[in-house]
Design an enzyme around this catalytic site. Sequence first.
Site, PDB file in Angstrom:
ATOM      1  N   ASP A   1       1.089  -1.299   0.005  1.00 27.36           N
ATOM      2  CA  ASP A   1       0.153   0.081  -0.061  1.00 27.36           C
ATOM      3  C   ASP A   1       0.665   1.201  -0.080  1.00 27.36           C
ATOM      4  O   ASP A   1       2.163   0.980   0.095  1.00 27.36           O
ATOM      5  CB  ASP A   1      -1.045   0.082   1.179  1.00 27.36           C
ATOM      6  CG  ASP A   1      -0.355  -0.496   2.393  1.00 27.36           C
ATOM      7  OD1 ASP A   1       1.043  -0.624   2.416  1.00 27.36           O
ATOM      8  OD2 ASP A   1      -1.111  -1.071   3.309  1.00 27.36           O
TER       9      ASP A   1
ATOM     10  N   HIS B   1      -7.412  -5.012  10.251  1.00 29.67           N
ATOM     11  CA  HIS B   1      -6.983  -4.712   8.879  1.00 29.67           C
ATOM     12  C   HIS B   1      -5.813  -5.253   8.368  1.00 29.67           C
ATOM     13  O   HIS B   1      -4.781  -5.729   9.161  1.00 29.67           O
ATOM     14  CB  HIS B   1      -7.257  -3.299   8.364  1.00 29.67           C
ATOM     15  CG  HIS B   1      -5.935  -2.476   8.799  1.00 29.67           C
ATOM     16  ND1 HIS B   1      -6.141  -1.383   9.778  1.00 29.67           N
ATOM     17  CD2 HIS B   1      -4.585  -2.662   8.958  1.00 29.67           C
ATOM     18  CE1 HIS B   1      -4.837  -0.786   9.698  1.00 29.67           C
ATOM     19  NE2 HIS B   1      -3.878  -1.578   9.516  1.00 29.67           N
TER      20      HIS B   1
ATOM     21  N   GLU C   1      -9.690  -2.062   5.536  1.00 29.50           N
ATOM     22  CA  GLU C   1     -10.282  -1.752   6.755  1.00 29.50           C
ATOM     23  C   GLU C   1     -11.486  -2.664   6.989  1.00 29.50           C
ATOM     24  O   GLU C   1     -12.018  -3.258   5.931  1.00 29.50           O
ATOM     25  CB  GLU C   1     -10.544  -0.181   6.899  1.00 29.50           C
ATOM     26  CG  GLU C   1      -9.567   0.677   6.562  1.00 29.50           C
ATOM     27  CD  GLU C   1      -8.726   1.017   8.069  1.00 29.50           C
ATOM     28  OE1 GLU C   1      -8.585  -0.068   8.705  1.00 29.50           O
ATOM     29  OE2 GLU C   1      -8.204   2.016   8.248  1.00 29.50           O
TER      30      GLU C   1
ATOM     31  N   ASP D   1      -7.478  -3.165  14.458  1.00 29.72           N
ATOM     32  CA  ASP D   1      -9.015  -3.471  14.029  1.00 29.72           C
ATOM     33  C   ASP D   1      -8.970  -4.391  13.032  1.00 29.72           C
ATOM     34  O   ASP D   1     -10.218  -4.584  12.645  1.00 29.72           O
ATOM     35  CB  ASP D   1      -9.588  -2.204  13.300  1.00 29.72           C
ATOM     36  CG  ASP D   1      -8.975  -1.748  12.261  1.00 29.72           C
ATOM     37  OD1 ASP D   1      -7.923  -2.367  11.643  1.00 29.72           O
ATOM     38  OD2 ASP D   1      -9.105  -0.639  11.329  1.00 29.72           O
TER      39      ASP D   1
HETATM   40  C1  F6R Z   1       1.519  -1.438   5.953  1.00 28.01           C
HETATM   41  C2  F6R Z   1       0.163  -2.218   6.172  1.00 28.01           C
HETATM   42  C3  F6R Z   1      -0.753  -2.162   7.591  1.00 28.01           C
HETATM   43  C4  F6R Z   1       0.106  -2.512   8.803  1.00 28.01           C
HETATM   44  C5  F6R Z   1      -0.771  -2.344  10.164  1.00 28.01           C
HETATM   45  C6  F6R Z   1       0.070  -2.552  11.199  1.00 28.01           C
HETATM   46  O1  F6R Z   1       1.731  -1.603   4.901  1.00 28.01           O
HETATM   47  O2  F6R Z   1      -0.238  -2.711   5.428  1.00 28.01           O
HETATM   48  O3  F6R Z   1      -1.581  -3.332   7.364  1.00 28.01           O
HETATM   49  O4  F6R Z   1       0.971  -3.715   8.632  1.00 28.01           O
HETATM   50  O5  F6R Z   1      -1.433  -1.216  10.059  1.00 28.01           O
HETATM   51  O6  F6R Z   1       0.983  -1.263  11.559  1.00 28.01           O
HETATM   52  P1  F6R Z   1       2.365  -1.412  12.438  1.00 28.01           P
HETATM   53  O7  F6R Z   1       2.956  -2.589  11.995  1.00 28.01           O
HETATM   54  O8  F6R Z   1       2.866  -0.085  12.173  1.00 28.01           O
HETATM   55  O9  F6R Z   1       1.372  -1.524  13.837  1.00 28.01           O
END
Ligand code: F6R
Length: 260
Positions: free
Chosen positions: A67, A138, A143, A136
């Site tokens: 992403d 995702h 989301e 959450d």
């Molecule tokens: C990042 C991504 C997100 C993160 C998630 C956890 O490329 O796709 O799904 O893996 O938001 O973020 P952290 O690792 O910062 O807790």
Amino acid sequence: MEVIIQSSSQEASALGARLVARLVRRKPSAVLGLATGSTPLPLYRDLIRLHREEKLDFGAVTSFNLDEYLGLPPAHPASYHHFMRENLFRHLNIPEENTHIPDGLTTDVPAFCQAYEEAIRMAGGLDLQILGIGGDGHIGFNEPGSSLVSRTRIKSLTPRTRQDNARYFSTEDEIPRHVITMGVGTIMESQEIVLLAFGEGKAEAVAAAVEGPITASVPASILQLHERATILLDEAAAGDLRRSAYYRWIYDHKPAWQEI
Ligand code: F6R
């Protein structure tokens, strides 16, 4: 789905790095799906170490990131282009032209997303996708409520995810509201998936994803339907799992041929 609980994020990440290294040694032209955020950082540090100390060769590897924020130029310090360059790519011998990250500045989002899907297909599909998980539930930026068969597309971040990522921006207003993300369906087509989660802030999402019903309300729960998904956790992230004793027993009694 294999759940592996380790005493620290470093130990869990080292296992993740070994899975990546095993693939790259077996298939030097492997196609990796990569994540950003704080979670994969220890795994990336381990890959850099394996490259330096054990000559793990990324010269023929291709990568696709999950992403990117819409509206952020690649040079922006909070962009995922910047993150990947600083935390991984510039330390490896992966050719720049082999690395792909969604273009946050595209002026034609649907055409870009279709081309990104096509590029993954042309590369032969993802061999191994690394994932973190949002508090959450995702994965990527899919989301809660995201279609479980979705493809690469634009998504709007929830207020909670914007808050979780606020640490990378100086003002509230600067935090992007929109992203381009691989879809849940795109992720699920990877041959192998390695999801990492650390800290008690992830415990509830991990338990819902691993032991709850499969639901678009917890996008990571779809991984229960993947043939080769490994969930690497530290103790805190495993804190809400009901079957943790069973997962530990399985890992401790793995036959030698199945070891990572
Ligand atoms: C990042 C991504 C997100 C993160 C998630 C956890 O490329 O796709 O799904 O893996 O938001 O973020 P952290 O690792 O910062 O807790």
